[in-house]
Design a protein around this motif. Structure first.
Motif, short mmCIF file in Angstrom:
data_model
loop_
_atom_site.label_atom_id
_atom_site.label_comp_id
_atom_site.label_asym_id
_atom_site.label_seq_id
_atom_site.Cartn_x
_atom_site.Cartn_y
_atom_site.Cartn_z
N GLY A 163 0.78 -1.23 0.00
CA GLY A 163 0.00 0.00 0.00
C GLY A 163 0.81 1.28 0.00
N LYS A 164 2.12 1.21 0.08
CA LYS A 164 2.94 2.41 0.12
C LYS A 164 3.24 2.90 -1.30
CE LYS A 164 4.14 2.37 4.66
NZ LYS A 164 3.53 1.21 5.14
N LYS A 165 3.35 4.22 -1.45
CA LYS A 165 3.68 4.82 -2.74
C LYS A 165 5.20 4.95 -2.86
CE LYS A 165 -0.50 7.57 -3.15
NZ LYS A 165 -1.06 8.92 -3.25
N PHE A 166 5.70 4.61 -4.05
CA PHE A 166 7.12 4.71 -4.33
C PHE A 166 7.33 5.53 -5.60
CE2 PHE A 166 6.88 1.07 -1.62
CZ PHE A 166 8.04 1.11 -0.87
N ARG A 167 8.16 6.55 -5.51
CA ARG A 167 8.51 7.33 -6.70
C ARG A 167 9.41 6.45 -7.56
NH1 ARG A 167 13.43 8.90 -9.39
NH2 ARG A 167 12.73 10.34 -10.96
N ILE A 168 9.06 6.36 -8.85
CA ILE A 168 9.88 5.59 -9.78
C ILE A 168 10.16 6.43 -11.02
CG2 ILE A 168 9.00 3.35 -9.01
CD1 ILE A 168 7.35 3.32 -11.68
N GLN A 169 11.16 6.00 -11.77
CA GLN A 169 11.40 6.59 -13.09
C GLN A 169 10.35 6.02 -14.03
OE1 GLN A 169 15.51 5.99 -14.25
NE2 GLN A 169 16.00 5.65 -12.11
N SER A 170 10.27 6.59 -15.21
CA SER A 170 9.28 6.08 -16.18
C SER A 170 9.80 4.77 -16.77
CB SER A 170 9.02 7.11 -17.27
OG SER A 170 10.23 7.47 -17.89
N SER A 171 9.61 3.70 -16.03
CA SER A 171 10.09 2.38 -16.42
C SER A 171 8.99 1.35 -16.16
CB SER A 171 11.33 2.02 -15.59
OG SER A 171 11.62 0.64 -15.68
N GLU A 172 8.65 0.61 -17.21
CA GLU A 172 7.66 -0.45 -17.06
C GLU A 172 8.15 -1.51 -16.07
OE1 GLU A 172 6.85 -2.08 -20.94
OE2 GLU A 172 6.64 -0.09 -21.81
N VAL A 173 9.44 -1.78 -16.11
CA VAL A 173 10.02 -2.79 -15.21
C VAL A 173 9.93 -2.33 -13.77
CG1 VAL A 173 12.12 -4.07 -14.61
CG2 VAL A 173 11.54 -3.68 -17.02
N LEU A 181 5.58 -6.21 -5.43
CA LEU A 181 5.90 -6.15 -4.00
C LEU A 181 4.73 -5.60 -3.17
CD1 LEU A 181 9.57 -4.86 -4.30
CD2 LEU A 181 8.84 -7.11 -3.44
N GLY A 182 3.64 -5.21 -3.83
CA GLY A 182 2.46 -4.71 -3.13
C GLY A 182 2.41 -3.21 -3.00
N GLY A 183 3.40 -2.51 -3.56
CA GLY A 183 3.43 -1.06 -3.48
C GLY A 183 2.69 -0.40 -4.63
N VAL A 184 2.65 0.91 -4.59
CA VAL A 184 1.99 1.71 -5.61
C VAL A 184 3.05 2.56 -6.30
CG1 VAL A 184 0.23 3.46 -6.05
CG2 VAL A 184 -0.09 1.81 -4.19
N PRO A 185 3.37 2.25 -7.57
CA PRO A 185 4.39 3.03 -8.28
C PRO A 185 3.86 4.40 -8.69
CG PRO A 185 3.48 1.36 -9.74
CD PRO A 185 2.84 1.14 -8.39
N GLN A 186 4.67 5.43 -8.50
CA GLN A 186 4.32 6.80 -8.88
C GLN A 186 5.42 7.32 -9.79
OE1 GLN A 186 1.43 8.69 -7.36
NE2 GLN A 186 1.00 6.51 -7.30
N LYS A 187 5.12 7.44 -11.10
CA LYS A 187 6.09 8.01 -12.04
C LYS A 187 6.14 9.51 -11.78
CE LYS A 187 5.47 4.45 -15.47
NZ LYS A 187 5.02 4.11 -16.82
N LEU A 188 7.33 10.00 -11.46
CA LEU A 188 7.48 11.40 -11.09
C LEU A 188 8.85 11.89 -11.55
CD1 LEU A 188 6.06 13.64 -9.33
CD2 LEU A 188 7.43 12.79 -7.43
N PRO A 189 8.90 13.01 -12.29
CA PRO A 189 10.20 13.55 -12.71
C PRO A 189 11.06 13.87 -11.49
CG PRO A 189 8.40 14.68 -13.84
CD PRO A 189 7.79 13.82 -12.78
N PHE A 190 12.37 13.69 -11.64
CA PHE A 190 13.29 13.90 -10.51
C PHE A 190 13.17 15.29 -9.92
CE2 PHE A 190 17.35 14.60 -8.40
CZ PHE A 190 17.41 13.47 -7.62
N LYS A 191 12.97 16.30 -10.77
CA LYS A 191 12.91 17.67 -10.26
C LYS A 191 11.70 17.91 -9.36
CE LYS A 191 10.51 19.89 -14.08
NZ LYS A 191 10.55 21.00 -15.02
N GLU A 192 10.71 17.01 -9.40
CA GLU A 192 9.51 17.16 -8.58
C GLU A 192 9.58 16.33 -7.28
OE1 GLU A 192 5.87 16.68 -10.80
OE2 GLU A 192 6.76 17.68 -12.54
N VAL A 193 10.69 15.62 -7.09
CA VAL A 193 10.85 14.81 -5.88
C VAL A 193 11.13 15.72 -4.71
CG1 VAL A 193 12.24 13.03 -4.75
CG2 VAL A 193 11.66 12.81 -7.17
N TYR A 194 10.43 15.49 -3.59
CA TYR A 194 10.58 16.32 -2.39
C TYR A 194 11.99 16.20 -1.86
CZ TYR A 194 10.18 17.68 2.52
OH TYR A 194 10.37 18.26 3.74
#
Length: 194
Positions: A163-173, A181-194
């Motif tokens: 159930g946790k969100k994980f910032r990922i690169q734009s990668s299907e893999v 793993l049960g997480g929630v992938p979030q495609k997000l540009p690096f410049k927008e990462v907190y």
């Protein structure tokens, strides 16, 4: 994970100084930022009057997606564009590059170097040339590390991913791995990462 430095090759010979605009998405003090600055320093010292490199960190010039198109479409005889995006940005041009995103494929960074230094790497990057891109080098950017902002570190996989969100690169893999793993992938540009 690796970062790759790519450039569009210049055509024709020019008498004036050739300018390379090196765009990347991270801060100056990061390993990639330091490598870009060192590259610029060495080229500027050794090619004085012939080639000059200008570094644009933090997506100042382009983000990873825009720089891909800028490199492909540039036809200037006096200015080149260079970038160091993550390899996942090149998958649309060469699907074999996804090998670097596959979890547990490599035991350690030495295994990654064996692939990068092998003749197979040239075959993996060759399709990029048909799209106007040239692989110059592949840089280390560390292995995958997962973290969750909050009260506790990840200790039990896959339970801690649930159930946790994980910032990922734009990668299907990457997306498939986080979902498995049960997480929630979030495609997000690096410049927008907190």
């Amino acid at each position: 994970m690796l970062a790759a430095a790519f450039s569009l090759s210049a055509t024709g010979v020019v008498a004036q100084e050739y300018v390379i605009k090196f765009s990347h998405v991270v801060a100056l003090g990061t390993p990639k930022g330091k490598a870009a600055d060192l590259f610029a320093k060495l080229v500027n010292e050794r090619m004085k009057g012939k080639v000059h490199v200008e570094v644009f960190p933090n997506s100042q010039l382009y983000n990873d997606n825009k720089v891909m198109e800028a490199m492909r479409l540039s036809d200037s005889k006096t200015t080149g564009i260079m970038a160091a995006p993550s390899l996942s940005k090149f998958v649309k041009f060469s699907r074999t590059i996804q090998a670097f995103d596959i979890p547990y494929l490599f035991n350690d960074i030495n295994d990654v170097h064996k692939l990068v230094d092998s003749p197979l790497m040239a075959k993996m990057t060759q399709p990029l040339e048909r799209k106007g891109l040239k692989a110059l080098s592949l840089w280390d950017n560390g292995m995958k590390v997962f973290s969750i902002r909050g009260d506790r570190p990840l200790k039990k996989v896959p339970d801690d991913f649930a159930g946790k969100k994980f910032r990922i690169q734009s990668s299907e893999v990457h997306a498939a791995m986080i979902k498995a793993l049960g997480g929630v992938p979030q495609k997000l540009p690096f410049k927008e990462v907190y």
